[in-house]
Design a protein around this motif. Structure first.
Motif, PDB file in Angstrom:
ATOM      1  N   SER A 132       0.840  -1.204   0.000  1.00 25.01           N
ATOM      2  CA  SER A 132       0.000   0.000   0.000  1.00 25.01           C
ATOM      3  C   SER A 132       0.870   1.247   0.000  1.00 25.01           C
ATOM      4  CB  SER A 132      -0.895   0.028   1.240  1.00 25.01           C
ATOM      5  OG  SER A 132      -1.714  -1.098   1.278  1.00 25.01           O
TER       6      SER A 132
ATOM      7  N   ALA B  66       3.881   1.602  -1.197  1.00 20.07           N
ATOM      8  CA  ALA B  66       4.478   1.798  -2.527  1.00 20.07           C
ATOM      9  C   ALA B  66       3.445   2.352  -3.501  1.00 20.07           C
ATOM     10  CB  ALA B  66       5.043   0.481  -3.043  1.00 20.07           C
ATOM     11  N   ARG B  67       2.209   1.839  -3.398  1.00 17.67           N
ATOM     12  CA  ARG B  67       1.180   2.347  -4.304  1.00 17.67           C
ATOM     13  C   ARG B  67       0.826   3.799  -3.976  1.00 17.67           C
ATOM     14  NH1 ARG B  67      -3.858  -0.150  -5.581  1.00 17.67           N
ATOM     15  NH2 ARG B  67      -4.158  -0.872  -3.446  1.00 17.67           N
ATOM     16  N   ALA B  68       0.826   4.126  -2.688  1.00 14.17           N
ATOM     17  CA  ALA B  68       0.519   5.501  -2.297  1.00 14.17           C
ATOM     18  C   ALA B  68       1.628   6.448  -2.749  1.00 14.17           C
ATOM     19  CB  ALA B  68       0.335   5.591  -0.789  1.00 14.17           C
ATOM     20  N   ILE B  69       2.834   5.912  -2.925  1.00  9.18           N
ATOM     21  CA  ILE B  69       3.938   6.726  -3.425  1.00  9.18           C
ATOM     22  C   ILE B  69       3.747   7.022  -4.901  1.00  9.18           C
ATOM     23  CG2 ILE B  69       6.372   6.479  -4.082  1.00  9.18           C
ATOM     24  CD1 ILE B  69       6.744   5.162  -1.303  1.00  9.18           C
ATOM     25  N   GLY B  70       2.975   6.172  -5.572  1.00  5.79           N
ATOM     26  CA  GLY B  70       2.755   6.352  -7.001  1.00  5.79           C
ATOM     27  C   GLY B  70       3.531   5.352  -7.829  1.00  5.79           C
ATOM     28  N   CYS B  71       4.024   4.318  -7.180  1.00  6.59           N
ATOM     29  CA  CYS B  71       4.772   3.252  -7.845  1.00  6.59           C
ATOM     30  C   CYS B  71       3.882   2.588  -8.909  1.00  6.59           C
ATOM     31  CB  CYS B  71       5.126   2.222  -6.787  1.00  6.59           C
ATOM     32  SG  CYS B  71       6.766   1.607  -6.876  1.00  6.59           S
TER      33      CYS B  71
END
Ligand SMILES: Nc1ncnc2c1ncn2[C@@H]1O[C@H](COP(=O)(O)OP(=O)(O)OP(=O)(O)O)[C@@H](O)[C@H]1O
Ligand SMILES: [Mg+2]
Lengths: 303, 266
Positions: free
Chosen positions: A197, A199-204
């Motif tokens: 989550s 990493a996804r919130a970072i925009g990965c």
């Protein structure tokens, strides 16, 4: 500061953590036995296969009908030039055994690589995306699991003709089920972790989440299954060759050697025993290595 | 003053299957939620387990698509921003620092992941930046090449905070940032969060089960009940004169940390 906490372990908040690490280390060392033995034996067999032309005392293909079925060194009438005797066409058994290691290893490794790529791609995709994609892939896995491997392999090889490449491809496209099942559940577990989550919130981007966040955390499953599948493939090749549909003569596969020896089983049982033992040792070594790797990598996987 | 982050009638429902043959039902985890985060303030969000707090947080982070309603960032609809722009402005701090750090990566890799994803600076700048962030979050830089398993829970949460702040976001969503931590470490982390807020001018959404923490830190408090916001008041107002029945129950269900308030309410 560090010295003080070393003297008073109970005062050190990190102490529980450190003793945990030592416990892991102990477990690793005790597991090293099987890694050492399995890896050592496997390493020896790999070297033997690589340097077969240097190690083999004779040409594994040259026949000499005047020297058929010479017995190995522990029996009477043995010929010191042929330590493990000769087969029914008078070919040196030791040389054939050494060259046979090449074929067994090649089949084991190539099959494990092909099936590993197919299985992990399917398993990771299903585990990461879930939903409909998961349903489709699970259906494919179930379909594959419902097919009897040996029968399908026999049918296909019978259709296209037996050869080293055919065996590798057929086994590679059949033995991916375990990778897929295990990678799917490992990925499902990993994808629910907060670091995904984060990493996804970072925009990965998705590919990067899968490759750099999920894959490193499931890869040790992959290695463990790969070792077991290497052993599995080697045994299946032996079965196929034994049934006459695997590697074709005069190539010296261990399974083929057992098959060719079956007529002489009654009076010259060593013809089968020797490649049989070689096969068992190889499979045992690969399995021990896999076991060891699993033991060592498991605690590290925990956070 | 326009709120920096605002939700308008936000809704998120899940399809859940109740059995093999029964039809699927919808469950509204978040139902018509409108809250505002004012710049530089802390909005506390409380409510019982399963009332939809984390789902709201996920929508604000772009991890979960709302089924209805809008999220406005600086008055702009959130969907108009790419996940990249969104990430640079809103970042999360999760509850469990044992699950929020990838065990296969070093602290350096974890903290600089946002920089490498957003292609900010060169790898030499990253080292500098990682040191800076660790320093800011009270983490010795000798842990730069350690793995998360070598750190304690509090240290891990500091790493998570460093990662969240490395892109200089304006809003930080803290979903129970201390409930997985040792009591002795909780206040350290909360103090760190408040220091960072003042130093960097951050805005927080603070989700917590600990009412004492919320009362202490939040400027405003929203009370959530079955996916809806039932009360949204200034902290002092809410704790002294709760309006809604549920808020009263919630306040009565915990030990009063502040005896003076107990005296007041008697
Ligand atoms: N992906 C999902 N699919 C189906 N239902 C979900 C999903 N995510 C959350 N829910 C449901 O939505 C509701 C709200 O969940 P949420 O995690 O937001 O609660 P919460 O307030 O954060 O609880 P807690 O305080 O325990 O963390 C729960 O009933 C949960 O079961
Ligand atoms: Mg939650």
């Amino acid at each position: 500061m560090n010295d003080i906490s070393a003297d008073h372990p109970k005062l050190d908040p990190d102490n529980a953590l450190r003793s945990n690490l030592t416990k892991h280390l102990f477990r690793r060392i005790s597991a090293h036995n099987s890694i050492l033995i399995g890896g050592g034996v496997l390493g020896a067999i790999v070297l033997m296969a690589l340097f077969a032309p240097l190690l083999a005392p004779h040409d594994p293909f040259s026949q000499d009908l005047s020297r058929r079925l010479l017995p190995p060194f522990w029996m009477e009438d043995n010929n010191p030039k042929h330590i493990l005797g000769t087969d029914n066409l008078g070919r040196d058994y030791l040389s054939r055994l050494i060259y046979g290691a090449q074929i067994s290893l090649m089949i084991g490794v190539c099959t494990a690589i092909i099936s590993g790529i197919i299985g992990s791609a399917l398993g990771i995709t299903a585990g990461y995306f879930g939903g409909r994609i998961d349903a489709v892939i699970t259906f494919i896995i179930t379909t594959r699991l419902s097919m009897p491997i040996v029968l399908v392999a026999l049918a296909v090889v019978a259709l296209v003709g037996g050869s080293l490449h055919a065996v590798i491809l057929v086994l590679g496209f059949l033995l991916w089920d375990r990778y897929a099942v295990v990678m799917r559940s490992a990925t499902q577990q990993a994808r629910n972790m907060d670091y995904v989550s984060a990493a996804r919130a970072i925009g990965c981007p998705t590919w990067r989440v899968v490759l750099s966040e999920i894959f490193p955390n499931v890869v040790n499953n992959l290695i463990v299954i790969a070792t077991f599948e290497v052993a599995h493939a080697i045994l299946l090749e032996a079965s196929l060759s034994f049934l006459g549909l695997g590697v074709q003569p005069p190539d010296p596969s261990w399974g083929l050697m057992i098959a060719e020896g079956k007529e002489f089983l009654l009076f010259d049982p060593w013809v089968i025993t020797i490649p049989g033992i070689a096969l068992s040792i190889l499979v045992l070594a690969v399995n021990m290595l896999g076991d060891g790797i699993r033991d060592v990598s498991a605690p590290e996987n925990r956070n | 003053m326009t709120p920096i982050l605002e939700t308008v009638d936000l809704e998120c429902s899940f399809w859940i299957s109740t059995g093999m043959f029964s039809p699927k039902k919808t469950l509204a985890a978040v139902n018509g939620v409108s809250v505002q985060l004012l710049k530089g303030q802390v909005l506390g969000l409380v409510g019982e387990s399963g009332c939809g707090k984390s789902t709201l947080a996920k929508m604000l982070l772009g991890l979960q698509k709302p089924t209805k309603g809008n999220i406005l960032f600086d008055g702009q609809p959130f969907e108009r921003l790419s996940q990249f722009e969104r990430a640079a402005r809103v970042q999360p701090i999760f509850q469990d620092p044992y699950s929020s750090l990838n065990p296969r990566k070093t602290i350096f890799e974890i903290i600089t992941l946002p920089l490498s994803v957003h292609k900010v600076g060169t790898s030499r700048d990253w080292l500098q930046k990682a040191r800076e962030m660790m320093d800011l979050c009270g983490l010795a830089s000798r842990y730069l090449n350690s793995y998360p398993s070598q750190l304690s829970g509090g240290q891990r949460q500091r790493v998570a905070i460093a990662r969240a702040l490395v892109m200089k976001p304006e809003v930080v969503i803290c979903d129970e940032p201390t409930s997985a931590l040792d009591v002795s470490v909780q206040s350290q982390i909360l103090n760190l969060l408040m220091d960072l807020k003042n130093e960097l001018g951050l805005t927080y959404l603070l989700i917590s089960h600990n009412l004492a923490v919320v009362e202490h830190l939040a400027d405003r408090v929203a009370v959530m009940y079955f996916g809806e916001i039932v009360e949204n008041e200034d902290t002092e107002q809410l704790f002294n004169k709760p309006n809604h029945e549920y808020t009263k129950k919630l306040l009565n269900s915990v030990l009063v940390p502040d005896p003076s308030r107990f005296a007041r309410s008697v």
